[in-house]
Design a protein around this motif. Sequence first.
Motif, PDB file in Angstrom:
ATOM      1  N   GLN A   1     -41.570 -14.123  16.819  1.00 14.77           N
ATOM      2  CA  GLN A   1     -40.207 -14.265  17.355  1.00 14.77           C
ATOM      3  C   GLN A   1     -40.061 -13.548  18.693  1.00 14.77           C
TER       4      GLN A   1
ATOM      5  N   ALA B   1     -41.764 -15.501  21.344  1.00 11.89           N
ATOM      6  CA  ALA B   1     -40.933 -16.632  21.760  1.00 11.89           C
ATOM      7  C   ALA B   1     -39.815 -16.170  22.676  1.00 11.89           C
ATOM      8  N   GLY B   2     -39.230 -15.009  22.381  1.00 13.53           N
ATOM      9  CA  GLY B   2     -38.179 -14.467  23.237  1.00 13.53           C
ATOM     10  C   GLY B   2     -38.693 -14.109  24.622  1.00 13.53           C
TER      11      GLY B   2
ATOM     12  N   VAL C   1     -38.826 -17.282  26.559  1.00 14.63           N
ATOM     13  CA  VAL C   1     -37.482 -17.685  26.975  1.00 14.63           C
ATOM     14  C   VAL C   1     -37.052 -16.878  28.192  1.00 14.63           C
TER      15      VAL C   1
ATOM     16  N   PHE D   1     -28.660 -21.745  25.866  1.00 14.79           N
ATOM     17  CA  PHE D   1     -29.637 -21.363  24.857  1.00 14.79           C
ATOM     18  C   PHE D   1     -29.201 -21.846  23.471  1.00 14.79           C
ATOM     19  N   SER D   2     -30.161 -22.342  22.729  1.00 16.83           N
ATOM     20  CA  SER D   2     -29.894 -22.670  21.328  1.00 16.83           C
ATOM     21  C   SER D   2     -29.825 -21.395  20.505  1.00 16.83           C
TER      22      SER D   2
ATOM     23  N   GLU E   1     -33.255 -19.749  20.175  1.00 16.95           N
ATOM     24  CA  GLU E   1     -33.669 -19.184  21.461  1.00 16.95           C
ATOM     25  C   GLU E   1     -32.915 -17.891  21.758  1.00 16.95           C
TER      26      GLU E   1
ATOM     27  N   LEU F   1     -34.595 -14.285  22.190  1.00 23.55           N
ATOM     28  CA  LEU F   1     -34.417 -13.532  23.430  1.00 23.55           C
ATOM     29  C   LEU F   1     -33.844 -12.154  23.154  1.00 23.55           C
TER      30      LEU F   1
END
Length: 359
Positions: free
Chosen positions: A268, A271-272, A275, A343-344, A347, A351
């Motif tokens: 996670q 992924a952030g 982003v 941003f979803s 996301e 972030l």
Amino acid sequence: MRCPRTATLLACWPLLMAGCSGPQDYMHSGGPGARGLAALGWPALVGLLAVSIGVWALLFWVALRRRGSFDEHAPAEAGGGQRWILWGGVAFPVVVLTALFVGTLQTLASYPMAHEKMDEPDIRIVGHQWWFDAQYLPGGSICGTTGGDLDRAQALRPLGERAELMVHAPSEIHIPVGRPIEIAVESHDVIHSFWVPKLHGKVDLVPGHVNRVRIQADQPGVYEGECAEYCGVQHAHMRLQIVAEPAQQFVAWLNRQRESAPPPANAQIEAGRRVFENAACALCHTVRGTPAHGQIGPELTHVGSRARIAGGSLPNTVANLEAWVTDAQSLKPGTQMPSFRQFSGPELRALTAYLQSLK
């Protein structure tokens, strides 16, 4: 009539005293700078109260005394009352204002504001609309690149190549307790004012000009500060904290701030990071150790370790961080931080997790 008046005064008293308490209580100093100002301020305050009480007493005496008629009074051209004018209107103001003037000069003389009286600055504070950027200069003594007493040489020794790195601490300034800190202040845009009431008086941050101030905290703790010069629509939300701590804790904090951002600890956070780097965030902010090298907004290399965000106006919580990223303009209208509503949910959560991991 006395009871209602007394009740009104008693009801207003807590409101009057509320201005003399709280985290920015300037009536109780936390360092020699504020203590010197208090030594001048307390006599001035007591004198002002004494004069005010005397003036009001005279007004009440004039209003309540028996007036009589014009036949009972001497004509205006007869003179009289010159003593009141001489003592109350000339001698007393001259003595009081002269004493305040001399005391003010003595207080100012005790503060080393001239460049030749001060060492190289330890910290440069740059004012922006609307946040303070504290930059720990490699040549300053608290970064360990100059000599000093034994305790300083042991606790704040040079740290190799990392000592040449300028550390940024937006809106949260850490200092070692019990020793003077030389600070240079300047502004990036408009006139601001650096004010930490418990440690020192107000010092203006003027574009194109560098002012100097020396602060010292006698006890560990968090000292609240703010901008004391109106600088735009978010002036009231331009705040800062001075965190005074023992030398060893300060050195540990400074060492952490010199490090680059830690690598992502899980999927996670990874992924952030993606982003953050792929969005406009990297254009405005710096995260050392990543491709993000923006110079417009605060440095975020260790944002997760800070107590506040948004120029010191919001606690650094997950909810506030998500709200700030999503719609900063609703929280601080006029700030340079744009709103990111694209941003979803996943996301945004990734972030936020990444930013919280930067410690």
